[in-house]
Design an enzyme around this catalytic site. Structure first.
Site, PDB file in Angstrom:
ATOM      1  N   HIS A 403       0.817  -1.210   0.000  1.00 46.74           N
ATOM      2  CA  HIS A 403       0.000   0.000   0.000  1.00 46.74           C
ATOM      3  C   HIS A 403       0.854   1.265   0.000  1.00 46.74           C
ATOM      4  O   HIS A 403       0.409   2.308  -0.490  1.00 46.74           O
ATOM      5  CB  HIS A 403      -0.929   0.021   1.212  1.00 46.74           C
ATOM      6  CG  HIS A 403      -2.129  -0.863   1.056  1.00 46.74           C
ATOM      7  ND1 HIS A 403      -2.091  -2.221   1.300  1.00 46.74           N
ATOM      8  CD2 HIS A 403      -3.402  -0.592   0.668  1.00 46.74           C
ATOM      9  CE1 HIS A 403      -3.279  -2.745   1.079  1.00 46.74           C
ATOM     10  NE2 HIS A 403      -4.092  -1.786   0.687  1.00 46.74           N
ATOM     11  N   GLY A 404       2.033   1.184   0.535  1.00 45.55           N
ATOM     12  CA  GLY A 404       2.881   2.365   0.540  1.00 45.55           C
ATOM     13  C   GLY A 404       4.238   2.064   1.143  1.00 45.55           C
ATOM     14  O   GLY A 404       4.348   1.291   2.095  1.00 45.55           O
TER      15      GLY A 404
END
Length: 614
Positions: A403-404
């Protein structure tokens, strides 16, 4: 006319094609008209939709379309060679090469800042990010055209890279035959409704549809219209309105708002991100269905989940299945721990220590690792469960990093993994053990709050006290011979606690979203700390009623949104089918009314979909 055509075919970074824009529906109307002429000329139809999807991606991400084209061509030909190879070593070599190519592009664009921070922290350097692809573009087009000091993440790169990887893996495992035509494969990868934020489509689910003739009956048409209206309502009425009028204000400056407002914003964000992401998926499913293609279900009422594991079987289903099939099972799954299991957990632990800059983090990880090793040796019967939990923890941590590429997403993934692991042990304990453990944890958190009166310990002691109360009442009820009549209350309590847990983990998720990776770690940590301090600090209970009245429309939408979410699935299925089987004239009027209502909630600036950044 030249000016008009230039606007149509030029890329405008400030005006990407979004499902919530009028321009997208004009675009789709034109595309659908062309599709109608080619609907049963299968190869021509697929080639047409491939080029249309590439144009859609160009209008969304500009020259990043070249990366999509390159990876599509490479994976298409690699799959052909893998399929035709007889030697196992050659297949493995080609698969490895394909994985390296795919992961290179994903890591370069998504994790460059992450790796630069890692190198700088380890060696005390001050390296800066440099976009080699932008420099390459400057060599071709002239110096200064592209900014080389910032790496921009191409929209949807995670989704189409994951799809390419799953295709290569499925060819290697002989699960599907390779697609013979490049344009057919290009269509499979780039199909525009699901290209930017999924759902992630598996090859064995979608490839057979490439060769089917077009069919759209009344029921399918009605369901397509329903999903599109449903998705637009979720996105614009729930997600955008809550974000603009309440949630974004709180997260931008938490200290300006009370603890109650911060807590409500945290719970409201759970509704916002669900409405945003599932809204996009609903529209994508509807648009694809109008063209005769079926996309997989991506959400199954996730806030009906009674535990963290159940939640991840209901939320972003296609990503969870991808991680299970192509990461969790290869690591050993629920059977054993492999070398990769321990290598990953140690590597992620070292990264966590380096990024956090805290030796305490290293000490905590050493204690956890030592405890697991001791338990595995002391209780051989539990070794399999411990190995399973290690593989599961690795999967959730990698899911967080997907996601990041920042510390806050790693915390978010780790907390979700920890929640699943704890529940696996929790369900094996009897009611007396559960109550005793909660009692000890509650007393410990109360003692910590007395010794160190921090807001975090205050939140922990209150939450643990509530869990203890629920466990104690349940224990007394069972001791007195209680059986099924109050099962509904027990399930509702489990669902509520799961929702609270999931919402608090998203504190780290939301705090780092929409930030430049170079500043995500520090800013996200500060925001999360401020919100925890506000929620765990002193409250002015007299002001709560005034705040509810001031934000009455926000609270009304939150309540309505959650009530609709918790409706029984059979009831939802019936009203979907009832809409789909309406006479065309009635359906048209219902759709017009829905569009009119949705239009009333459109904000001044259209909000992009949250998962565009992933």
């Amino acid at each position: 006319m030249i000016y008009f055509l230039k606007n149509i075919f030029a890329f405008d970074s400030h005006s990407p094609l979004l499902f919530t824009q009028f321009y997208f529906w004009v675009f789709f109307a034109g595309i659908f008209a062309g599709f109608a002429c080619l609907q049963n000329k299968i190869l021509l139809r697929n080639a047409y939709l491939c080029f249309v999807s590439l144009f859609f991606y160009y209008k969304t991400s500009g020259l990043s379309v070249l990366i999509l084209i390159f990876t599509t061509v490479v994976n298409f030909y690699l799959a052909q060679i893998i399929f035709k190879s007889n030697a196992e070593w050659k297949k493995k070599t080609l698969l490895t090469a394909g994985l390296i190519v795919n992961l290179f592009f994903l890591c370069y664009f998504k994790y460059a800042y992450f790796f630069i921070d890692l190198v700088n922290n380890i060696f005390g350097l001050h390296l800066q990010v440099f976009d080699s692809f932008a420099q390459l573009g400057n060599w071709f087009c002239g110096e200064g055209r592209f900014n080389v000091s910032t790496i921009l993440l191409p929209a949807g790169i995670s989704f189409y890279i994951f799809q390419n990887i799953s295709y290569l893996m499925d060819i290697f495992r002989s699960r599907v035959p390779p697609v013979k035509e490049l344009l057919n494969y290009g269509f499979f990868v780039s199909f525009f409704p699901k290209l930017i934020t999924g759902p992630i489509v598996r090859s064995d689910e979608f490839i057979p549809q490439l060769y089917k003739k077009y069919y759209l009956g009344q029921k399918e048409f009605g369901l397509a219209v329903f999903w599109i209206m449903n998705g637009l309502a979720k996105k614009i009425i729930l997600s955008d309105y809550l974000a603009v009028n309440f949630i974004d204000r709180i997260f931008e400056n938490p200290t300006m708002f009370s603890g109650f407002e911060n807590l409500v914003a945290l719970f409201a964000y759970s509704l916002q991100i669900y409405a945003d992401f599932s809204g996009y998926t609903d529209i994508a499913i509807g648009v694809a269905l109008l063209m005769g293609f079926h996309l997989p279900k991506n959400f199954n009422s996730p806030y009906k989940a009674s535990n963290p594991g159940d939640f991840w079987k209901r939320w972003h289903i296609t990503l969870s299945q991808w991680l299970q099939n192509y990461l969790y099972i290869p690591l050993g799954g629920n059977r054993r721990a492999t070398f990769a299991t321990y290598f990953l957990i140690v590597s992620i632990g070292l990264v966590a220590v380096i990024l956090s800059g805290s030796m305490w983090m290293g000490l905590v990880l050493l204690i956890i690792a030592g405890t697991l090793c001791f338990l595995a040796r002391a209780y051989p019967s539990q070794k399999k469960k411990i190995n399973t939990n290690l593989n599961l923890m690795n999967t959730m941590l990698i899911g967080g990093l997907w996601h990041g590429a920042s510390w806050n997403f790693m915390i978010w993934g780790g907390l979700n993994g920890l929640g699943i692991v704890v529940f696996k042990f929790w369900k094996d304990w009897n009611r007396y053990t559960r109550t005793l453990i909660l009692l000890l944890l509650t007393l410990l958190s109360a003692l910590l709050y007395i010794l160190f009166p921090l807001p975090l310990f205050n939140i922990l002691r209150i939450w643990l006290a509530l869990l203890l109360l629920g466990a104690y009442i349940r224990m007394l009820y069972k001791m007195r011979g209680g059986k099924r009549p109050f099962q509904f209350i027990e399930n509702a309590w489990a669902i509520l606690q799961t929702f609270v847990f999931v919402s608090f983990t998203r504190l780290f998720f939301r705090s780092g979203s929409n930030l430049n990776p170079a500043e995500a770690n520090q800013t996200a940590w500060n925001t999360a700390q401020q919100i925890v301090n506000q929620i765990g600090g002193s409250w002015d209970f007299n002001a709560i009623g005034r705040m509810i009245h001031e934000y009455r429309s926000v609270f009304f939408l939150i309540i309505i949104g959650m009530l609709i979410h918790w409706l029984p699935e059979n009831f939802k299925r019936r009203y979907r089918l009832s809409f789909a089987l309406m006479p065309p004239a009635v359906m048209f009027l219902a759709a017009v009314l829905a569009v009119f209502i949705i239009y009333q909630f459109i904000t001044a600036d259209l909000q992009t979909f949250i998962y565009f950044q992933f």
